[in-house]
Enzyme design. Sequence first.
Site: not given
Length: 615
Positions: A499-500
């Site tokens: 996600l990051e």
Amino acid sequence: MATFISTLAFLFIVVLGVTPAVSQSSEPTEPICYDWGESSQGAVSIVDGDAGWLSCPLFSHPSVYNYSSTQSTGHNLFWYRVPEGHDLEHPIAYGRRFSKDRDRLWLQPAATDDAGLYICMLRNKTSCSKIAMRLTVLQREEVVRGNACRLPLAGVTSQAVIPLQEGKMLQCPDLQEVTKMTDSEPTVSWYHETTSSRCDTYPFWNTYRQQKRTGLQFHIMIIQHQGLYYCTVQYQRRGKTLSFSRSINVTAVYPSNVSKVPTILHPSKDQVFSVKQDTEVRLVCRGLFPYLESGWDIWWTVDGKTLDKLPDHQRFSKINSQVDYDYGDRTEESVLVIKDFQSEDLNREFNCSVRNEKGFKTRRAQLEEEVSLPSVELGCGLGVTLVLMLLLFVVYQVFWLELLLLYRSWFGTDERHTDDKEYDIYISYARNSEEEQFVLSTLRNVLENDLGYTVCIFDRDSLPGGTITDETLSFVARSRRVLVVVSPGYASQGSQALLELKAGIDGMARGGHLRVILVQYKQVQRHVWVRELKRARMALALVQWQGDKSKELTSRFWKRLRVELPVRRVGSRKEGGSSTEGVLMRMLSQNSTNTQSGLVTNTVKEPHKVLISAA
């Protein structure tokens, strides 16, 4: 008489290149006979079975001996022969094959045994002179190989010149000499050896050339008609058929109606020669001479005098050569060589002249002194410049990171003054103990305490009660750099790291100031990389951590990483965590460390827990 004989001796030395030897008979009444030895110019070659003749070399120069004049003074011409392998001379027995006509000895035909040395003696009661010449009899098999028409040729090739688009009658050489010895009119056969080594026999395949009786008439000369022409003469003598062959080289020249005045091609009217003192100077003159049967000349004059009449003529010389030959038009070059050129020579007049029977032209060579360049100084300056460039190249290759950092510190723009973002760096890493130890103890410590960056770590700086996805996107959006720690466990411990990474790449794609930096903590096989990392590796910078070598702040790892991080100007450093919000976040992180360690993967966090990884 003694004066006349001395004059003859001198002329024969000059003309024939031989020195006479005086022979005297044992009888006192015999005259002195001057022996001129063997004449190289009188040597003759005849093909076995062909008709031929020997001309006495004593009459080769009319100013020395003239046949008609010698006959009026009572001189007689005698012929002798020294056969091959013999030393004694024998008188020629005239008969069916050997005959004498004025100054010539005829062989009709020649045989192999006729080869040897022949002597012609001119004498009367008071004087005697003799000279020898060599006769070579060639075998037919030896001479027919040299031409495409396979004709027996032994004589020297004659030369004929015909202007283009004009005509000329070609006669077989020596035909007129044979006519006086024949019993009937001779016949002549013509052949043409083309440039492609093909033998064409008459009649030729066009109307431009036509045989008229014994001659070959060229009505219109064209380039294709050039080449070797052969003629074979046949005649009857005393019931025998005799023959001989001759060759003529026909060359085309430019038409007679074009201008035949010579021209000077070089130097041009406005050309200036650059000269240098105390050196050898060469002045080049080039002239064009159209074809003429008469002579031509090209020469240099200095102050109106030829080179041999100059007081210092030893300093001047010329070299003449032919540069080009184009259908009779010749380009000649004359180079004037001046040794040890002096400044006084600049004031002298150097003229190049050309001349033939149709005209005369001259042109002055203009001189100027060449400006001397400081070669030593230029060489030293160039050498120093090359050395400096080499040193700068070496310095750049070795210290390019230091130079880049120095440039950024002086001229770089501090991004804190151009945007409203809260964090300098957001660190994304795999949630396990080894990577957390590296991130919290090494990366965070150096970035915040030594380099003065504001660092965001999700497990440390996030507040309880929020949504992981929303807060992750919010932290990434509020950061200037996303630092991804690549390790074997990255993107395999849940969806937080992916996600990051996706949030950072999307932020770059939207054209903002966000940039993603890859830090390779440990070696990772390429085939285990997730798709997002493979794509990111193709376009993003990768900084490799090399263990103990990278711990020092002066190591290449930290210098390379600082190049990718935001600029921090000297004197404007802002320590991370110094703001109220930074202190509050650190306190919350410390309170939650004793209650929980680990990563919460549910989408909604409970109020009594905090998401943080134990350091």
